[in-house]
Scaffold this active site. Structure first.
Site, PDB file in Angstrom:
ATOM      1  N   GLU B  79       0.799  -1.224   0.000  1.00  0.00           N
ATOM      2  CA  GLU B  79       0.000   0.000   0.000  1.00  0.00           C
ATOM      3  C   GLU B  79       0.831   1.272   0.000  1.00  0.00           C
ATOM      4  OE1 GLU B  79      -1.139  -2.652   1.349  1.00  0.00           O
ATOM      5  OE2 GLU B  79      -3.206  -2.768   0.653  1.00  0.00           O
ATOM      6  N   HIS B 148     -11.206  -4.631  10.075  1.00  0.00           N
ATOM      7  CA  HIS B 148     -11.707  -4.450   8.717  1.00  0.00           C
ATOM      8  C   HIS B 148     -12.998  -3.651   8.658  1.00  0.00           C
ATOM      9  CE1 HIS B 148      -8.823  -7.690   8.144  1.00  0.00           C
ATOM     10  NE2 HIS B 148      -8.859  -7.446   6.848  1.00  0.00           N
TER      11      HIS B 148
END
Lengths: 378, 349
Positions: B79, B148
């Site tokens: 990322e 999440h």
């Protein structure tokens, strides 16, 4: 008197065999040996250090040709950067420059050697020790000093400061250690995307070399064959931490693993130039990224808040100054090979000092800037 | 006769479909990407699984087949690296769409979003712009637990230099994504995974290739007179459900879909509060320093304060990391009953 004249004449006729000091003394004392431009050599060839190579069969050339014109240009540029940095030191101590101020004196051969080996259409991005690069990429001294002192005439209109200077094809000026490396690979991606045969020089220091995002970038740059030249300016210290205390492997030119690398003498502007030519040629041929480690040195501490002597000795600094100074190295080469005279170079020295002093903004504050201007692109 | 009736029915259905076409949020996003990729060759998409997998949530289905490796790029799981690469590409003249598989993973890259993307235009006094879109699902899903399920609306909307949008309907999704891609600023687009499969009516206008929803303008989804409900993303749907229930009890709610979190359309909220005199904010994120907190503070600071008949009430996600068990999870996100309760509380009924 006659003996002295004869001795002088013979020394002049011997040409480059004379030492710099002797030539200086001779030239200043004996009018008969006054120089004009036809007395100089047009160019000279120099031996440069062989680079250590990683995953490369061949490296850059071990000789470099320097023309008189080039030499004078490199000299003037490096000296201007040197004087500009020393002036910034003064201004900082007078509290006219505030915040962070990371000076580049000692490392001039790096940014100048890189710039003269690439085209204006190529791209450069570096970290926060940026003044030398800004100048090399075309930002005038006046504009740099104006930015450092927070004025409207600065290259970022006073909104960036020391660490955030930009110009065409120069993307700063980045304060977060290592963050500029993925950015540089992204610029290289754009180069490849647009297909204009441009490359991006992506610089970082020995301290940043341990950042995880750099390894992520190596991976993607190699995977996608991005025309990115990764350049580690190893000045032996990441702030106050020496390379031995920070890195399990200090062979920064090998840290790219699957990316070929070379280790270059960063104190020699010709070595940097030749290595950069080699590296950019590699990228332009579509072979993917390449890594250069430039071994260099900074005379100042990490920033103006760091005296720079708690983690290294004054003797070490002095030794580098006397034996490896990039400007002195070039000067000696030019004098010894009849590419320039001592007076000529002295003129450049004095000239650059005067120019820089003239660029110094007055201490009086200017009108305030619009705070919210440039908050977003239109 | 039966045959001709069938024919008429089919033709009628076709006509209805054209007039009131329903499109899922997923398809709307897909259309937006397709249209913008076609329109401007500087636009490209990168992220994990966006190309050959057709997108982790199938948002980019079919795009790699159509546009190839140059425009649709699969990245490794890096990322911070690929976000930085996307930002650099934007600085050098491309118009990247950087997908985060979920915004939870954007935290790995948040330095690049804030320090490299958001601040650069300002730091360079306008000489370097960063026309990038960061998009992906945000907030709670179903049973994906604490790491999440975080909502990043407040985190990103806090930063000057970024625009932050949060679509609810398919029209929102398509129009906002197109507007974001065309915007020269870095835009964070917070989608919602649970909305991807939900069909919404799309007007004919919304189906055109130049349909954009302007960034910075809220939409009144339902007119009302007694209380203003301000929300964004999935909870907008819950607000409408709550409004339907409350209407039966004689309470008419005005439901505002923010669409854009930053810059917030505070004028729309003020105009509504001036009319209704009551305010309830509804969001999925945590309560402290959230979107609702910002709305309340701004209403206090503006002319609408004098029109409030009661303190504003915030309905938010519970102030805990999201638990896994369904019964716990259900009670951690705003439900229709929570909105109804809040309305009744502020109306004192």
């Amino acid at each position: 008197m006659r003996k002295m004249l004869l001795a002088a004449l013979s020394r002049v006729l011997q040409g480059p065999a004379a030492t710099a000091a002797a030539a200086g003394r001779t030239a200043s004392r004996v009018m008969v040996a006054s120089r004009n431009y036809t007395d100089f050599a047009n160019e000279a060839t120099f031996e440069i250090k062989k680079c250590d190579l990683h995953r490369l069969e061949e490296g850059p050339s071990t000789t470099a040709v320097l023309t008189r014109e080039e030499g004078l240009h490199y000299y003037k540029t490096m000296q201007t950067i040197r004087r500009m940095e020393l002036k910034s030191d003064q201004l900082y101590k007078q509290k006219i420059i505030r915040g962070f101020c990371h000076l580049y004196d000692g490392q001039e051969a790096c940014c100048v050697g890189l710039e003269v080996a690439i085209k204006p259409t190529d791209h450069v991005i570096t970290a926060y020790r940026v003044h030398g690069f800004a100048y090399a990429r075309g930002v005038p001294v006046r504009t740099i000093l104006a930015e450092l002192t927070g004025r409207k005439g600065g290259c970022a209109k006073g909104k960036g400061g020391s660490m955030h200077m930009y110009t065409k094809n120069f993307y700063g000026g980045n304060g977060i250690v290592g963050a500029q490396v993925p950015l540089g690979a992204g610029i290289a991606l754009a180069c490849k995307y647009f297909g204009k045969n441009e490359v991006c020089l992506t610089l970082y220091g020995d301290g940043a070399a341990n950042q995880g995002q750099i390894f992520e970038t190596y991976n993607m740059a190699a995977l996608w064959k991005l025309p990115c030249v990764f350049i580690c300016e190893n000045n032996r210290y990441g702030m106050g931490t020496s390379v031995e205390r920070a890195a399990a492997s200090t062979d920064y030119y090998k840290r790219g693993d699957f990316i070929p690398g070379l280790r270059v003498d960063g104190m020699d502007v010709l070595s940097v130039r030749e290595a950069t030519k080699f590296a950019t040629e590699y990228c332009r041929a579509g072979k993917g990224p390449i890594l250069m480690e430039l071994q260099t040195y900074r005379y100042h501490g990490h920033s103006m808040s760091d005296p720079g002597i708690s983690y290294r000795t004054r003797e070490e600094i002095q030794e580098v100054r006397s034996k490896s100074d990039p400007i002195t190295l070039l000067k000696d080469r030019m004098i010894n090979n009849n590419l320039a005279s001592i007076e000529e170079l002295k003129e450049i020295d004095v000239g650059s000092s005067t120019d820089i002093s003239a660029c110094c903004p007055q201490a009086a504050p200017q009108a305030p800037l619009g705070l919210v201007a440039h908050l977003g692109a239109l | 006769i039966a045959e001709s009736l069938e024919l008429t029915k089919t033709k009628l259905e076709q006509a209805m479909t054209l007039l009131h076409k329903t499109v899922t949020v997923r398809d709307a996003l897909n259309q937006a990407l397709d249209e913008e990729l076609e329109r401007d060759e500087r636009v490209f998409l990168l992220g994990e699984e966006v190309a050959q997998y057709d997108g982790a949530y199938k948002i980019s289905r079919g795009l790699w087949k159509k546009y190839g490796d140059k425009r649709i790029i699969d990245t490794p799981i890096s990322e911070m690296g690929f976000t930085g690469i996307a930002v650099g590409a934007a600085m050098a003249g491309l118009r990247p769409v950087c997908e985060f598989m979920t915004f939870n993973f954007s935290m790995q890259a948040i330095d690049q979003v804030i320090n490299s993307a958001a601040k650069t235009c300002y730091m360079s006094a306008g000489s370097i712009s960063v026309p990038i879109v960061f998009r992906g699902p945000n907030g709670a899903s179903a049973g994906v637990a604490a790491q999440h399920s975080q909502c990043f609306a407040a985190w990103y909307a806090h930063c000057p230099g970024l625009k932050v949008v949060s679509p609810w309907s398919s029209e929102d999704a398509k129009g906002l994504l197109k507007a974001s891609i065309r915007d020269d600023n870095p835009v964070v687009m917070l989608e919602n995974e649970l909305l991807y499969g939900v069909p919404f009516e799309m007007s004919e206008e919304a189906q055109s290739k130049d349909f954009v929803v302007p960034i910075g303008k809220a939409k009144i989804e339902r007119q009302g007179t007694q209380v203003t409900l301000v929300s964004h993303s999935r909870p907008v749907g819950h607000c409408l459900e709550a409004a339907a229930v409350l209407a039966k009890e004689g309470v008419e709610c005005e439901v505002i879909n923010l669409r854009t979190i930053r810059p917030m359309d505070i004028e729309a909220i003020e105009a509504s509060v001036v009319k209704t005199n009551h305010l309830v904010t509804v969001e999925g994120g945590w309560p402290q320093f959230g979107v609702g907190a910002e709305v309340c503070a701004r209403i206090m600071e503006g002319p609408a304060f004098n029109y409030l008949d009661a303190p504003a009430v915030r309905v938010t996600g519970a102030d805990v990391p999201m638990p896994y068990a369904k019964i716990l999870e259900d009670n951690c996100i705003p439900q229709v009953k929570d909105i109804i309760f809040a309305v009744k509380k502020t109306l004192n009924i």
